[in-house]
Design a protein around this motif. Sequence first.
Motif, short mmCIF file in Angstrom:
data_model
loop_
_atom_site.label_atom_id
_atom_site.label_comp_id
_atom_site.label_asym_id
_atom_site.label_seq_id
_atom_site.Cartn_x
_atom_site.Cartn_y
_atom_site.Cartn_z
N LEU A 15 87.45 85.43 -5.56
CA LEU A 15 88.29 84.41 -4.93
C LEU A 15 87.55 83.67 -3.82
O LEU A 15 87.73 82.46 -3.63
N LEU A 16 86.71 84.38 -3.07
CA LEU A 16 85.93 83.75 -2.02
C LEU A 16 84.98 82.71 -2.60
O LEU A 16 84.88 81.58 -2.10
N LEU A 18 85.31 81.15 -5.50
CA LEU A 18 86.11 80.06 -6.07
C LEU A 18 86.62 79.11 -4.98
O LEU A 18 86.76 77.92 -5.22
N SER A 19 86.88 79.63 -3.80
CA SER A 19 87.39 78.78 -2.72
C SER A 19 86.35 77.77 -2.26
O SER A 19 86.69 76.70 -1.76
N PHE A 20 85.06 78.08 -2.43
CA PHE A 20 84.01 77.14 -2.04
C PHE A 20 83.92 75.95 -3.00
O PHE A 20 83.53 74.87 -2.62
N LYS A 22 86.50 74.76 -4.87
CA LYS A 22 87.78 74.08 -5.01
C LYS A 22 87.78 72.80 -4.18
O LYS A 22 87.28 72.77 -3.06
N ASP A 24 89.13 70.05 -1.74
CA ASP A 24 90.02 70.11 -0.60
C ASP A 24 90.99 68.94 -0.66
O ASP A 24 90.58 67.78 -0.60
#
Length: 71
Positions: A15-16, A18-20, A22, A24
């Motif tokens: 998840l960490l 994937l958050s980069f 995604k 904004d």
Amino acid sequence: MEYVIIGLLSFAILLLFLSFFKRDKINDLEEQLEQLSLNVMQENYQLKKRLSILEEELLFNDEELKRTLKK
């Protein structure tokens, strides 16, 4: 128990990462707002320019009318 902790940690790392990647949404909204602001400023400038041209034409026509009436 160890498998659950390892699974949760690996899921958290996934998840960490994937958050980069995604997009904004706030940045998208800021860009749209900036574009809208620029468009409004440009339209405002064009309207003011047209208005000043019209005012000059009216002033010129008014002066011309006064000169013709004085004759």
